[in-house]
Design an enzyme around this catalytic site. Structure first.
Site, PDB file in Angstrom:
ATOM      1  N   ASP A 282       0.930  -1.533   0.137  1.00  0.00           N
ATOM      2  CA  ASP A 282       0.314  -0.085  -0.060  1.00  0.00           C
ATOM      3  C   ASP A 282       0.876   1.432   0.098  1.00  0.00           C
ATOM      4  O   ASP A 282       0.302   2.361  -0.436  1.00  0.00           O
ATOM      5  CB  ASP A 282      -0.873   0.001   1.376  1.00  0.00           C
ATOM      6  CG  ASP A 282       0.122  -0.182   2.530  1.00  0.00           C
ATOM      7  OD1 ASP A 282       0.977  -0.016   2.545  1.00  0.00           O
ATOM      8  OD2 ASP A 282      -0.964   0.142   3.680  1.00  0.00           O
ATOM      9  N   HIS A 283       1.938   1.146   0.308  1.00  0.00           N
ATOM     10  CA  HIS A 283       3.006   2.454   0.619  1.00  0.00           C
ATOM     11  C   HIS A 283       3.818   2.933  -0.785  1.00  0.00           C
ATOM     12  O   HIS A 283       4.192   4.092  -0.710  1.00  0.00           O
ATOM     13  CB  HIS A 283       3.935   2.155   1.605  1.00  0.00           C
ATOM     14  CG  HIS A 283       3.406   2.304   3.044  1.00  0.00           C
ATOM     15  ND1 HIS A 283       2.175   1.970   3.630  1.00  0.00           N
ATOM     16  CD2 HIS A 283       3.964   3.268   4.083  1.00  0.00           C
ATOM     17  CE1 HIS A 283       2.110   2.401   4.648  1.00  0.00           C
ATOM     18  NE2 HIS A 283       3.008   3.334   4.959  1.00  0.00           N
TER      19      HIS A 283
ATOM     20  N   ASP B 128       3.508  -0.725  11.310  1.00  0.00           N
ATOM     21  CA  ASP B 128       3.148   0.592  11.118  1.00  0.00           C
ATOM     22  C   ASP B 128       2.365   1.209  12.279  1.00  0.00           C
ATOM     23  O   ASP B 128       1.659   0.544  13.238  1.00  0.00           O
ATOM     24  CB  ASP B 128       1.943   0.331   9.844  1.00  0.00           C
ATOM     25  CG  ASP B 128       1.687   1.787   9.377  1.00  0.00           C
ATOM     26  OD1 ASP B 128       2.169   2.167   8.090  1.00  0.00           O
ATOM     27  OD2 ASP B 128       0.870   2.635   9.881  1.00  0.00           O
TER      28      ASP B 128
ATOM     29  N   ARG C  91      -2.040  12.719  10.084  1.00  0.00           N
ATOM     30  CA  ARG C  91      -0.708  13.292  10.353  1.00  0.00           C
ATOM     31  C   ARG C  91      -0.401  14.434   9.454  1.00  0.00           C
ATOM     32  O   ARG C  91      -0.527  14.310   8.372  1.00  0.00           O
ATOM     33  CB  ARG C  91       0.422  12.098  10.137  1.00  0.00           C
ATOM     34  CG  ARG C  91       1.655  12.343  11.104  1.00  0.00           C
ATOM     35  CD  ARG C  91       2.412  10.929  11.224  1.00  0.00           C
ATOM     36  NE  ARG C  91       1.964  10.253  12.292  1.00  0.00           N
ATOM     37  CZ  ARG C  91       2.071   8.879  12.431  1.00  0.00           C
ATOM     38  NH1 ARG C  91       3.025   8.254  11.406  1.00  0.00           N
ATOM     39  NH2 ARG C  91       1.790   8.132  13.186  1.00  0.00           N
TER      40      ARG C  91
ATOM     41  N   ARG D 210       8.502   3.422  11.490  1.00  0.00           N
ATOM     42  CA  ARG D 210       9.638   2.943  10.650  1.00  0.00           C
ATOM     43  C   ARG D 210      10.902   2.733  11.415  1.00  0.00           C
ATOM     44  O   ARG D 210      11.638   3.711  11.843  1.00  0.00           O
ATOM     45  CB  ARG D 210       9.808   4.018   9.653  1.00  0.00           C
ATOM     46  CG  ARG D 210      10.284   5.309  10.074  1.00  0.00           C
ATOM     47  CD  ARG D 210      10.261   6.442   8.835  1.00  0.00           C
ATOM     48  NE  ARG D 210       8.826   6.673   8.421  1.00  0.00           N
ATOM     49  CZ  ARG D 210       8.137   7.845   7.930  1.00  0.00           C
ATOM     50  NH1 ARG D 210       8.960   8.750   7.580  1.00  0.00           N
ATOM     51  NH2 ARG D 210       7.130   7.842   7.635  1.00  0.00           N
TER      52      ARG D 210
END
Length: 783
Positions: free
Chosen positions: A129-130, A194, A476, A673
């Site tokens: 997805d990233h 995540d 965010r 991360r």
């Protein structure tokens, strides 16, 4: 045939409607085997073990338990002997499953390969997805991502097949939406690589964001360690109505607790107001709990969750959860370390920002505040979706607002983008007409992926450095996060407020009181949106995007080219030499907020997440240097020249000099991360000294053999200057709870000593001595 516990539940219901009542023992359902997911028919939910452990803990502690405690302690490796003290002891836990998104899965799987183990010990999944950049629109962006990232996707698919990990292909959707739809369930303990993994708390699970090394521990069958969390209770009363939404609950809480107020704690929502919130709405609230530093967030099991489970094809799990409901809710009279009360009847729509998610404003006031602060009022882009707000209900409420504007001939003044949370959501909103309404109002439907929320946005409408405002339904909004432009003022709010503001084109618009002008010249007012929380028909699952791991993957080849620029096999870090760390240079003394985005930027750097040396070229390039107030500009202590942070670190490493980073409050907040820990270790760093750490980052640093230390007196931050040298002494006696000394050597020859605290336990000290947690794992395997 229906699962046994479903039949038992039906039998109980039938008997309750008759004259004579019979008892159907809960133990009947305990014997039933209900799969965690229809993708893993032979992996079962173990409520009996959870119940057994909870009963042991009840007897030991002799007090009512919060829901968080029930699920966390219910997963203890040794509930009989485990020391339990909130905020102090480390718990050894056995999570039920692991989930990894593609950007962090690369390093996690590389570490798992290094472990030498043949197969994962618990059900695990990878979600692509990233790595999909938003450019034009869904289909074209997805195809482009498949082409550009072919090497990485092939690595993840083959590694998944070899080691028994399920693989969700690019286009399947955002990891947290996929988990909610398929894997989360009441009482589960799930860890994910995540920070927004707590999304699963909307379905009554303890779902915790971690670094890849933590995931490797669990996949290797090793007990996972977590400091026993405190529990903050948020009591909800009243009922959401009008323009107020679940997003406003967490925006309000963020304003109360700030970005570090939840550190070391689980946020547990309870009270009569809970039942007015949909399951996906509860997930939204839990998801953004990451922005207040919480370990995770959770809601008690209720009928809204039951309804969602049934609608997503998991009626058997719903029936089983009904049977064990007493263990999926807090005990009466349980104690919370802190309690916040929110009356949903009085909760107004909120919008938080810019530059930090805890700067809370009411929508009614943001225009006035923005004018006063000099923030741009014109909204350049409105963006809805992300893992926080991309459910069917979210899209429905946004479409309800858009439909009203279209009825008066109005479209969005601002650019407008829509990110479906999953292929199932995309297919269903296409079928039910929501997607077309959002297109008609001026929207572009992007791929089922993270996209602009994580900086995967090829933005063309502004130049870097141009001051502008965007509004999103994301989670965010750190400086430069969405588009790499430090002058973009990003605000987070609900999807329906984003839609309304995008139609109006200005922060000064209040949809509750202000009017718009239709194409006929007449004024009209938007009504509060109303939409179904779940589709009236069944969900449309869309395209099949899941790859099952084979029963035996031992013959599968996993290819990592030695010349690849995207992937790199890992070399073990060096062991501690048994000596104090003396005369370390200060790479940078960081001024102010330093998130993992500052330490290891995302966006264009995501393509290097599987190549440690290449991605280390972004080390701390976003952090502000206290010495000169600039980003990515630090003094080389030997040449006295200023240069980029990574180049300076490489210079020190090349000549064998160790270095240290000095940071401010809540260092490492944000993403999970672990690259933000791997990079400093790779480039020769040994110690990070701060006023305080964010939970995940502190653990990640420990895992990679670094020393995360905090000032015993926060004022000592001011005693250290970028030109000083630091020595950490007393490491031969390194022990839990025992502070360390730091000798500061100033250029004029004077010295002073300060005290540094740490949170290492015995196991974590062994990680440090071995050079990393992975090194320690290998040592134990050899023994």
């Amino acid at each position: 045939m229906a699962p046994y516990c479903v039949l038992a539940a039906r039998l109980r219901q039938a008997l309750s409607n008759g004259v004579q009542r019979y008892h159907v023992a809960p133990v009947m359902c305990q014997r039933a085997k209900v799969a965690m997911s229809h993708f893993e028919p032979n992996e079962y939910i173990h409520y009996e073990k959870l119940e057994k452990n909870i009963n042991i803990i009840h007897k030991r502690l002799d007090r009512p338990l919060t829901l968080s405690e029930k699920i966390v302690y219910g997963h203890l490796d040794d509930p009989v002997k485990q020391d339990i003290e909130r905020g102090k002891t480390y718990l050894r836990l056995r999570p039920d499953r692991v989930a990894m998104q593609d950007a962090t899965a690369q390093m996690a799987m590389l570490q798992f390969i290094s472990s030498g183990l043949p197969k994962v010990a618990v059900p695990s999944t990878i979600h692509c997805d990233h790595l999909i950049e938003a450019q034009i629109g869904g289909e074209k962006d997805l195809q482009r991502a498949k082409d550009i990232n072919k090497e990485v996707y092939n690595f993840l698919a083959t590694a998944g097949a070899k080691y028994g990990v399920g693989f969700w292909k690019p286009g399947s959707g955002i990891i947290h939406q996929i988990i909610l739809e398929n894997y989360a369930y009441p009482g589960v303990m799930l860890i994910g690589t995540d920070s927004h993994t707590p999304n699963g708390g909307g379905l009554g699970g303890v779902c915790i964001g971690v670094g890849g090394a933590d995931a490797v521990d669990v996949m290797a069958g090793i007990a996972w360690e977590l400091k026993c969390p405190k529990v903050i209770g948020v009591k909800l009363t009243g009922k959401l109505s009008g323009w107020s939404s679940p997003k406003d609950v967490i925006l309000k809480v963020a304003g109360i607790l700030t970005v570090k107020g939840g550190t070391g704690a689980i946020i547990e929502y309870h009270g009569p107001g809970v039942d007015s919130i949909s399951c996906t709405g509860m997930a939204t609230i839990c998801n953004m709990g990451a922005e207040i530093g919480a370990t995770t967030s959770i809601f008690p099991y209720n009928q809204r969750m039951n309804k969602y489970l049934k609608k997503t094809g998991r009626a058997d799990i719903a029936a089983l959860a009904d049977e064990f409901q007493e263990h999926l809710q807090p005990d009466a009279g349980c104690h919370y370390d802190q309690v916040i009360e929110i009356n949903l009847n009085e909760l107004e729509p909120h919008i938080n920002g810019p530059f930090t998610p805890d700067l809370a404003h009411k929508v009614t006031e943001i225009g006035i505040v923005a004018e006063k602060e000099g923030w741009p009022l014109d909204i350049r882009v409105g963006l809805i979706g992300s893992c926080t707000n991309s459910s069917y209900e979210d899209m429905g409420r946004a479409a309800a607002v858009a439909k009203q504007a279209l009825a008066h001939g109005r479209k969005c003044v601002s650019q407008f983008t829509i990110t479906p949370g999953s292929e199932q959501i995309r297919a269903t909103i296409e079928r039910d007409g929501y997607a077309q309404i959002l297109r008609d109002v001026g929207g572009v439907v992007l791929a089922n992926a993270c996209g602009p929320c994580i900086g995967q946005w090829d933005r063309k409408d502004i130049k870097k450095g141009e001051k502008n405002t965007i509004v999103t339904s994301y989670n965010r909004n750190f400086t430069g996060r969405n588009d790499a432009n430090p002058e973009t003022h990003a605000f987070v709010t609900s999807p329906e407020i984003v839609t309304a503001l995008s139609i109006a084109g200005t922060l000064k618009f209040n949809p509750e009181t202000d009017y718009l002008i239709g194409t006929d010249g007449k004024k009209f007012q938007l009504e509060a949106p109303d939409a179904d929380e779940l589709p009236r028909l069944e969900f449309d699952s869309g395209q099949d995007t899941y790859q099952y791991p084979p029963k035996d993957g031992s013959g599968q080849h996993v290819d990592v080219s030695p010349t690849s620029q995207r992937l790199q096999l890992l070399e073990p870090f060096d062991k501690w030499d048994g000596k104090d760390l003396e005369d370390m240079l200060i790479l940078i003394k960081v001024k102010g907020k330093c998130t993992t985005d500052h330490i290891s930027a995302a966006g264009p750097w995501l393509k290097f997440r599987g190549h440690l040396d290449n991605i280390s070229n972004n080390l701390l390039i976003g952090a502000i240097n206290m010495e000169n107030g600039k980003a990515n500009s630090v003094r080389n202590a030997l040449t006295q020249e200023f240069g980029p942070v990574p180049d300076t670190a490489r210079y020190y490493k090349k000549i064998g000099l160790k270095w240290v980073v000095v940071g401010d409050e809540n260092y490492g907040e944000g993403s999970s991360r672990e690259h933000a820990a791997l990079e400093p270790r790779h480039l020769g760093g040994r110690v990070i000294i701060t006023k305080s750490f964010a939970r995940i980052h502190e653990t990640n640093l420990k895992k990679q053999g670094l020393l995360p230390l905090t000032f015993a007196d926060p004022a000592d931050y001011n005693k250290i200057h970028p030109v000083d040298k630091l020595s950490i002494v007393g490491l031969k006696d390194f022990a839990p709870g025992k502070p360390l000394k730091c000798i500061i050597k100033h250029p004029n020859g004077s010295e002073e000593t300060i005290i540094l605290n740490h949170t290492f336990n015995e196991t974590q000290i062994e990680w440090f001595k071995a050079g990393s947690a992975l090194n320690r794992m290998k040592e134990l395997q050899q023994h």
